[in-house]
Write a protein that holds these residues in place. Structure first.
Motif, mmCIF file in Angstrom:
data_model
loop_
_atom_site.group_PDB
_atom_site.id
_atom_site.type_symbol
_atom_site.label_atom_id
_atom_site.label_comp_id
_atom_site.label_asym_id
_atom_site.label_seq_id
_atom_site.Cartn_x
_atom_site.Cartn_y
_atom_site.Cartn_z
ATOM 1 N N GLY A 24 13.485 7.154 20.532
ATOM 2 C CA GLY A 24 12.694 7.663 19.407
ATOM 3 C C GLY A 24 11.366 8.243 19.863
ATOM 4 N N LYS A 69 16.502 2.498 20.659
ATOM 5 C CA LYS A 69 15.901 3.254 19.553
ATOM 6 C C LYS A 69 14.403 3.447 19.765
ATOM 7 C CE LYS A 69 19.378 1.864 16.223
ATOM 8 N NZ LYS A 69 19.690 1.029 15.055
ATOM 9 N N ILE A 128 20.099 7.776 17.834
ATOM 10 C CA ILE A 128 19.284 8.292 16.736
ATOM 11 C C ILE A 128 20.012 9.450 16.062
ATOM 12 C CG2 ILE A 128 17.088 9.408 16.166
ATOM 13 C CD1 ILE A 128 15.901 7.831 18.552
ATOM 14 N N GLY A 136 19.151 13.093 16.609
ATOM 15 C CA GLY A 136 18.341 13.137 17.827
ATOM 16 C C GLY A 136 18.808 14.223 18.777
ATOM 17 N N LYS A 137 17.934 14.564 19.720
ATOM 18 C CA LYS A 137 18.269 15.596 20.703
ATOM 19 C C LYS A 137 19.492 15.181 21.524
ATOM 20 C CE LYS A 137 13.697 17.577 21.378
ATOM 21 N NZ LYS A 137 12.602 17.825 22.321
ATOM 22 N N PRO A 163 18.572 11.051 23.078
ATOM 23 C CA PRO A 163 18.260 10.422 21.796
ATOM 24 C C PRO A 163 19.460 10.345 20.850
ATOM 25 C CG PRO A 163 16.420 11.762 22.486
ATOM 26 C CD PRO A 163 17.548 12.020 23.471
ATOM 27 N N ASP A 208 25.734 13.010 23.942
ATOM 28 C CA ASP A 208 24.744 11.935 23.810
ATOM 29 C C ASP A 208 24.330 11.348 25.153
ATOM 30 O OD1 ASP A 208 26.651 9.191 23.982
ATOM 31 O OD2 ASP A 208 27.634 11.000 23.247
ATOM 32 N N GLU A 263 11.174 9.759 22.713
ATOM 33 C CA GLU A 263 11.647 10.754 23.669
ATOM 34 C C GLU A 263 11.366 10.378 25.120
ATOM 35 O OE1 GLU A 263 11.403 14.880 22.801
ATOM 36 O OE2 GLU A 263 11.894 14.585 20.693
#
Length: 183
Positions: free
Chosen positions: A137, A133, A57, A60-61, A53, A169, A139
């Motif tokens: 988003g 996204k 994002i 994000g993770k 993510p 990422d 997941e």
């Protein structure tokens, strides 16, 4: 049967703007060194890889924070013609879907794909920034750069674990499909 669906890294197509992967032999037995040792330089989105993510994002993770169970389990390989819209995905019941061919997800297809644990494609990208996204988003795990040329459409068990690269990422993946008799 086990299908290796990983592209060879150094001969894979590189997404425009990404760094071309390179390797350098820094030690070699044939030169009298005690071992052979290779350094590599690459973008984490080269070859067969997973997107985290954090790729699209903010906050994000990262790849090391993803639930590995998304990358192992029942999946279906489909071979749609053209774009991957919602209609193409309606009949897929498996929790993971891999797309054989050069198709990309539409935004409508990405919305439908939010119900999957994982989506994968042979292309270097599942689609545009908005597609990423939508999926990330929700997941949904993303695999890109798969090699499904020799894989018939159908049901398999997927094993595709990303490297544990802290705070990254994305990460390279060694991906395989197990046919019914191998499960």
């Amino acid at each position: 049967m086990i299908y290796d669906i990983t592209r060879e890294l150094f001969s894979s197509e590189v997404y425009p703007g990404d760094r071309i992967p390179r390797w350098e032999r820094v030690k070699e037995l044939s030169r009298g060194d005690e071992c052979t040792l290779t350094d590599i330089s690459m973008c984490v989105h080269n070859g067969t890889h997973a997107d985290a993510p954090a790729h699209y994002i903010a906050g994000g993770k990262t790849i090391d924070q993803l639930d590995l169970s998304r990358f192992i389990g029942e999946c279906t390989v489909i071979e749609p013609q053209g774009e991957i819209g919602a209609k193409v995905l309606k009949g897929v019941c498996a929790p993971r879907v891999l797309i054989k061919g050069i198709a990309e997800f539409t935004e409508e297809g990405a919305e439908e794909a939010k119900r999957f644990l994982l989506v994968g494609t042979e292309k270097n990208s599942v689609g545009n920034a908005q597609v990423h996204k939508i999926l990330l988003g929700a997941e949904v795990a993303i695999l890109e750069g798969l090699d499904l040329l020799k894989v018939p459409a159908g049901n398999y068990k997927l094993v595709a674990l990303p490297m544990k690269l802290g705070a990254s990422d994305g990460a390279s993946v060694r991906a395989a499909l197990l046919s019914e008799e191998e499960k």
